[in-house]
Design a protein around this motif. Structure first.
Motif, mmCIF file in Angstrom:
data_model
loop_
_atom_site.group_PDB
_atom_site.id
_atom_site.type_symbol
_atom_site.label_atom_id
_atom_site.label_comp_id
_atom_site.label_asym_id
_atom_site.label_seq_id
_atom_site.Cartn_x
_atom_site.Cartn_y
_atom_site.Cartn_z
ATOM 1 N N VAL A 1 -12.213 -12.009 -41.571
ATOM 2 C CA VAL A 1 -12.318 -13.191 -42.428
ATOM 3 C C VAL A 1 -13.760 -13.700 -42.401
ATOM 4 N N GLY A 2 -14.301 -13.921 -43.578
ATOM 5 C CA GLY A 2 -15.619 -14.549 -43.695
ATOM 6 C C GLY A 2 -15.459 -15.817 -44.510
ATOM 7 N N ILE A 3 -15.946 -16.931 -43.977
ATOM 8 C CA ILE A 3 -15.840 -18.207 -44.704
ATOM 9 C C ILE A 3 -17.244 -18.785 -44.881
ATOM 10 N N ASN A 4 -17.587 -19.071 -46.136
ATOM 11 C CA ASN A 4 -18.868 -19.716 -46.425
ATOM 12 C C ASN A 4 -18.710 -21.198 -46.134
ATOM 13 N N VAL A 5 -18.931 -21.574 -44.880
ATOM 14 C CA VAL A 5 -18.714 -22.974 -44.489
ATOM 15 C C VAL A 5 -19.914 -23.817 -44.907
ATOM 16 N N LYS A 6 -21.099 -23.342 -44.547
ATOM 17 C CA LYS A 6 -22.313 -24.149 -44.789
ATOM 18 C C LYS A 6 -23.163 -23.614 -45.938
ATOM 19 N N ALA A 7 -23.118 -22.288 -46.150
ATOM 20 C CA ALA A 7 -24.045 -21.703 -47.125
ATOM 21 C C ALA A 7 -23.361 -20.617 -47.937
ATOM 22 N N ALA A 8 -23.799 -20.484 -49.197
ATOM 23 C CA ALA A 8 -23.258 -19.431 -50.074
ATOM 24 C C ALA A 8 -24.385 -18.480 -50.445
ATOM 25 N N PRO A 9 -24.107 -17.174 -50.482
ATOM 26 C CA PRO A 9 -25.189 -16.204 -50.682
ATOM 27 C C PRO A 9 -25.700 -16.098 -52.115
ATOM 28 N N ASP A 10 -24.871 -16.462 -53.116
ATOM 29 C CA ASP A 10 -25.317 -16.293 -54.509
ATOM 30 C C ASP A 10 -24.560 -17.253 -55.432
ATOM 31 N N GLU A 11 -24.827 -17.141 -56.706
ATOM 32 C CA GLU A 11 -24.277 -18.054 -57.720
ATOM 33 C C GLU A 11 -22.762 -17.936 -57.888
ATOM 34 N N GLN A 12 -22.211 -16.739 -57.573
ATOM 35 C CA GLN A 12 -20.755 -16.540 -57.719
ATOM 36 C C GLN A 12 -19.987 -17.149 -56.555
ATOM 37 N N ALA A 13 -20.710 -17.493 -55.495
ATOM 38 C CA ALA A 13 -20.060 -18.005 -54.282
ATOM 39 C C ALA A 13 -20.374 -19.485 -54.110
ATOM 40 N N ILE A 14 -19.624 -20.114 -53.202
ATOM 41 C CA ILE A 14 -19.815 -21.555 -52.967
ATOM 42 C C ILE A 14 -19.525 -21.844 -51.495
ATOM 43 N N ALA A 15 -20.206 -22.843 -50.952
ATOM 44 C CA ALA A 15 -19.943 -23.235 -49.562
ATOM 45 C C ALA A 15 -18.827 -24.273 -49.534
ATOM 46 N N LEU A 16 -18.018 -24.207 -48.491
ATOM 47 C CA LEU A 16 -16.892 -25.134 -48.333
ATOM 48 C C LEU A 16 -17.399 -26.571 -48.198
ATOM 49 N N GLY A 17 -18.466 -26.736 -47.424
ATOM 50 C CA GLY A 17 -19.043 -28.064 -47.253
ATOM 51 C C GLY A 17 -18.158 -29.013 -46.471
ATOM 52 N N ALA A 18 -17.273 -28.481 -45.654
ATOM 53 C CA ALA A 18 -16.389 -29.314 -44.818
ATOM 54 C C ALA A 18 -16.191 -28.565 -43.508
ATOM 55 N N ASP A 19 -15.858 -29.311 -42.459
ATOM 56 C CA ASP A 19 -15.702 -28.670 -41.144
ATOM 57 C C ASP A 19 -14.320 -28.073 -40.983
ATOM 58 N N VAL A 20 -14.283 -26.821 -40.550
ATOM 59 C CA VAL A 20 -13.001 -26.198 -40.222
ATOM 60 C C VAL A 20 -13.239 -25.346 -38.978
ATOM 61 N N SER A 21 -12.318 -25.440 -38.015
ATOM 62 C CA SER A 21 -12.539 -24.707 -36.766
ATOM 63 C C SER A 21 -11.721 -23.419 -36.755
ATOM 64 N N LEU A 22 -12.171 -22.483 -35.917
ATOM 65 C CA LEU A 22 -11.445 -21.228 -35.762
ATOM 66 C C LEU A 22 -10.021 -21.510 -35.281
ATOM 67 N N ASP A 23 -9.867 -22.448 -34.350
ATOM 68 C CA ASP A 23 -8.527 -22.763 -33.823
ATOM 69 C C ASP A 23 -7.582 -23.247 -34.928
ATOM 70 N N GLN A 24 -8.092 -24.088 -35.807
ATOM 71 C CA GLN A 24 -7.249 -24.595 -36.914
ATOM 72 C C GLN A 24 -6.785 -23.441 -37.800
ATOM 73 N N ILE A 25 -7.679 -22.495 -38.038
ATOM 74 C CA ILE A 25 -7.322 -21.358 -38.894
ATOM 75 C C ILE A 25 -6.306 -20.453 -38.196
ATOM 76 N N LEU A 26 -6.558 -20.161 -36.919
ATOM 77 C CA LEU A 26 -5.662 -19.257 -36.199
ATOM 78 C C LEU A 26 -4.258 -19.852 -36.060
ATOM 79 N N GLU A 27 -4.186 -21.157 -35.957
ATOM 80 C CA GLU A 27 -2.872 -21.813 -35.882
ATOM 81 C C GLU A 27 -2.074 -21.546 -37.163
ATOM 82 N N GLN A 28 -2.750 -21.655 -38.294
ATOM 83 C CA GLN A 28 -2.074 -21.399 -39.578
ATOM 84 C C GLN A 28 -1.734 -19.913 -39.743
ATOM 85 N N VAL A 29 -2.642 -19.034 -39.310
ATOM 86 C CA VAL A 29 -2.378 -17.592 -39.417
ATOM 87 C C VAL A 29 -1.130 -17.252 -38.612
ATOM 88 N N SER A 30 -1.048 -17.778 -37.396
ATOM 89 C CA SER A 30 0.106 -17.497 -36.544
ATOM 90 C C SER A 30 1.399 -17.967 -37.217
#
Ligand code: BTN
Length: 233
Positions: free
Chosen positions: A133-162
């Motif tokens: 999984v790759g998440i553009n949290v702070k920065a986006a590499p090009d015009e087709q992509a966008i940064a989330l601009g919000a804080d999300v932790s690995l633990d929060q994501i893994l909890e949902q994946v589980s």
């Protein structure tokens, strides 16, 4: 039942995906490798995944009990989990949507991607799956992509994946399908599907109970069921 995560963190690696694949044969389900920098990140179809500072990069090992024929559903299961975690992090959750098969969009632009790689035994049984999984949290590499601009932790994501993975393993994809559709881009939206070298234009009609894309083909006016390919909105 939930996944017992075992998290390894590295300052920099070529690719978290490759590291988990190297460790897969001798590791239990739930191994997670997270790196703060990736020097050789990979996306789907051999594309490069530009890994900018401040973004999230991790891969994890799963050993699904369901057969290899269900593996196409896993991207939608993980997408549903990521969608739920990222929506929680946003002030306006309606900005987030899922694009078949594996992309997470914010305001219609890609903010996260999922890479799924499998190993089969000689008899064709599923040995393991590595999910990157790759998440553009702070920065986006090009015009087709966008940064989330919000804080999300690995633990929060893994909890949902589980949670969503366990639901899929115990109840099947039919339990995930409505949740995925709820976050999907709108029905009737024009999509272009790339199947090999062929481009098919049509309208998005949803996903079926196996996780395949339902597409109203604009050329033939037929409803097509598409199990693999890339969709461009
Ligand atoms: C895509 O093409 O959308 C999938 C991108 C997956 C990128 C992630 S970043 C962590 C893991 N390591 C890699 O080399 N790729 C995946």
């Amino acid at each position: 039942m939930s996944i017992q995560w075992s998290i390894e963190e590295y300052e920099a690696v070529p690719s978290t995906q490759d590291l988990v694949k190297q460790k897969a044969a001798s590791s239990d389900e739930g191994l997670v490798v997270r790196a703060f920098q990736q020097t050789d990140g990979r996306g789907r179809h051999g594309r490069e995944w530009v890994s900018q500072d401040g973004n999230l990069f991790f891969s994890f090992l799963l050993r699904p009990q369901s057969g290899v024929e269900t593996i196409g559903q896993l991207g939608l299961v993980i997408g549903t989990a990521l969608g739920a975690a990222l929506k929680n992090a946003l002030d306006d959750p309606s900005r987030l949507s899922l694009k078949w098969p594996n992309d997470i969009l914010l305001d219609g632009k890609k903010c996260a991607g999922i890479l799924i790689e499998t190993e089969l035994s000689n008899s064709g049984a599923l040995e393991w799956v590595v999910v990157g999984v790759g998440i553009n949290v702070k920065a986006a590499p090009d015009e087709q992509a966008i940064a989330l601009g919000a804080d999300v932790s690995l633990d929060q994501i893994l909890e949902q994946v589980s949670a969503f993975y366990t639901q899929w393993q115990t109840q099947g994809f039919a339990a995930i399908q409505p949740l995925w559709l709820d976050m999907a881009h709108s029905k009737g939206a024009p999509v272009t599907v790339k199947l090999g070298n062929q481009l098919i234009e049509g309208l998005f009609e949803g996903v079926d109970e196996q996780g395949a894309l339902l597409l109203q083909d604009s050329g033939t006016d037929e409803l097509r069921t598409i199990t693999a390919g890339d969709v461009y909105v």
